[in-house]
Scaffold this active site. Structure first.
Site, PDB file in Angstrom:
ATOM      1  N   LYS A  79       0.849  -1.181   0.000  1.00  0.00           N
ATOM      2  CA  LYS A  79       0.000   0.000   0.000  1.00  0.00           C
ATOM      3  C   LYS A  79       0.888   1.235   0.000  1.00  0.00           C
ATOM      4  CE  LYS A  79      -3.842   2.118   2.602  1.00  0.00           C
ATOM      5  NZ  LYS A  79      -4.788   1.952   3.724  1.00  0.00           N
ATOM      6  N   SER A 154      -9.670   2.228   2.768  1.00  0.00           N
ATOM      7  CA  SER A 154      -8.747   2.958   1.924  1.00  0.00           C
ATOM      8  C   SER A 154      -7.756   2.066   1.186  1.00  0.00           C
ATOM      9  CB  SER A 154      -7.972   3.970   2.780  1.00  0.00           C
ATOM     10  OG  SER A 154      -7.179   3.304   3.760  1.00  0.00           O
ATOM     11  N   SER A 178     -10.197  -0.267   6.944  1.00  0.00           N
ATOM     12  CA  SER A 178      -9.588  -0.108   5.620  1.00  0.00           C
ATOM     13  C   SER A 178      -8.868  -1.340   5.085  1.00  0.00           C
ATOM     14  CB  SER A 178      -8.623   1.081   5.617  1.00  0.00           C
ATOM     15  OG  SER A 178      -9.348   2.287   5.660  1.00  0.00           O
TER      16      SER A 178
END
EC number: 6.3.5.7
Length: 492
Positions: A79, A154, A178
């Site tokens: 990420k 996210s 997330s």
């Protein structure tokens, strides 16, 4: 070999160790898939092909020498919130679009030390604020199951990359759901560990008392392999807990499902926005666990209505403080031709931050301001303790707690939900972060539109092994985690 992307982490590890294929071949296979398929999915922000091939060559040398880690040579995606030395780390923001980190986050360093191959950095909501991955400076990522739908957020890029078989595993972060919500939207397994289990050093902060990194993959077994690498104490993170780490892979069958007491909060299944298909699939999965010997116990979680308002006071307050460092002075975006220092601050921040980040900074700054600090922030912290106590009381009678991971399946891109509608979509995940508990998402079927549905299991502190074991055994008796979106079946 055209089907390397269909192999589990265990199968990849065995294949590399027995020289059925090399890490370089495996890495080239994934890079080819990314080049051909990702333009439709848009999961990657940065592809690090040159570095990946160099790391693959090093892994092959270690494998040949017989001194390689179990995961050596296996590719993964990070990420874009984890600092990576020499590689752009944007956190999905214009503010950091030019930021090249001078160091590695601990999670990245541990992955490198294990010989994992970094394919690149994947998309996310700006500074991890959002549930759709549309709040990204580089644009929205698509859900591999339906390209006109969001992958969740996210950690949407992480979920989309794994669901489209553009990486076998990925790192994610979870501040209010997330990891679990995008895993639910994309039909994956995703684990949010206990707060303090995985180091936050080098993970760009959103809300420091809530943020936690974790693995995203197709199965609980795959997640366990990555947890064995990234979990553990880190002296560089003052909130990291110095507690022995389990061998998550060895413990995959360590929890007996027979006799396991699963708490079913009646408040969770009466939420107004809970989709009928989601409720049905979750109830079917619980029925399956019951058939496997688990005992379903109805429980009360009386603080449910407080989750959203409590979270959306504490998280923005911490964001307001954390994001004050992005001032246009030291690094990151700087406005052009500022007339004075105040103009530099104001324009750098208003031009560098997107709308959702600005909204949360404003909310948080208001909650922390003189005259409102006690009325809002302090009160929210007191309610947070009550939410934690609510869970601990429930764990006196049950081993784990079951819930949907999200009240709906994936939204359409551009659905333009109001901030309130978006925040209410996190109703099932927020409390876990407020209490610091571990929780896992497991895929349990599809809705009428063939979009994935997820079951969330919440554990007591340090019960990651238990959660992974329960989901692993469920996955031995079901095949939802093996289902693939049509785009993942494409051969590059």
């Amino acid at each position: 070999m055209t089907d390397l992307h269909r192999l589990s982490i265990r199968e990849l590890s065995e294949g590399l160790k027995t020289a059925q294929f090399s890490s370089r071949e495996l890495t080239e296979h994934y890079l080819k898939r990314i080049a051909q398929i990702d333009p439709k999915v848009k999961s990657y922000v940065t592809v690090t092909a040159e570095q990946a091939l160099a790391e693959a060559n090093a892994a092959d040398a270690a494998l040949k020498a017989g001194n390689a880690h179990t995961l050596a040579g296996i590719p993964l995606a990070h990420k874009d919130i984890f600092c990576t030395q020499g590689i752009k780390t944007t956190a999905g923001s214009k503010m950091l679009d030019n930021f090249i980190s001078p160091y590695d986050a601990t999670v990245v360093a541990k992955a490198k030390a294990a010989g994992l191959v970094t394919l690149g950095k994947v998309n996310m909501d700006e500074f991890a604020m959002g549930s759709t991955s549309e709040n990204s400076y580089v644009g929205a990522t698509s859900n591999p199951w339906a390209l006109d739908h969001v992958p969740g957020g996210s950690s949407g890029g992480s979920a989309a990359a794994v669901a489209a078989d553009l990486a076998p595993i990925a790192t994610g972060t979870d501040t209010g759901g997330s990891i679990r919500q995008p895993a639910s939207f994309c039909g994956l397994t995703g684990l949010k560990p206990t707060y303090g289990r995985v180091s936050r050093f080098g993970m760009i902060a959103y809300a420091s008392s809530l943020d936690q990194g974790g693995p995203m993959a197709r199965s609980a077994e795959d997640c366990a392999y990555l947890m064995n690498v990234i979990a553990g104490h880190d002296a560089k993170d003052s909130t990291s807990i110095n507690k022995a780490v389990d061998d998550y892979v060895a413990n995959l069958n360590g929890t007996a499902v027979k006799g396991l007491r699963i708490g079913i909060p009646k408040q969770y299944f009466n939420v107004a926005g809970l989709d009928a298909d989601v409720k049905a699939r979750v109830e079917e999965s619980l029925k399956k666990l019951e058939e496997m010997g688990a005992i379903l116990v109805e429980i009360d979680l009386n603080m449910t209505e407080a989750y959203v308002p409590t979270y959306y006071l504490i998280a923005p307050a911490e964001a307001s403080s954390n994001l004050s460092r992005f001032d246009g002075v030291r690094y990151g975006y700087r406005c052009e031709n500022p007339v004075d220092l105040m103009d530099l601050y104001k324009r750098s921040r208003s031009e560098g931050f997107g709308a959702e980040v600005q909204r949360r900074i404003l909310i948080g700054t208001y909650a922390l301001s003189a005259g409102y600090y006690d009325a809002y922030y302090v009160k929210a912290q007191k309610v947070r303790r009550l939410i934690q106590q609510d869970f601990l009381k429930a764990f006196e009678n049950v081993d784990v707690i079951a819930a949907p991971s999200a009240p709906t399946t994936a939204y359409k891109i551009g659905a333009n939900l109001s901030p309130t509608e978006m925040y209410l979509g996190d109703i099932y995940t927020l409390a876990v972060n407020l209490a610091g508990l571990p929780a896992i998402n497991a895929p349990v079927g599809f809705d009428k539109d063939s979009l994935p549905v997820g079951l969330q299991l919440i554990g007591n502190y340090w019960s990651e092994s238990q959660l992974l074991s329960i989901v692993h055994q469920y996955q031995q008796n079901t095949d939802w985690h093996t289902k693939r979106a049509a785009i993942a079946e494409e051969n590059a």
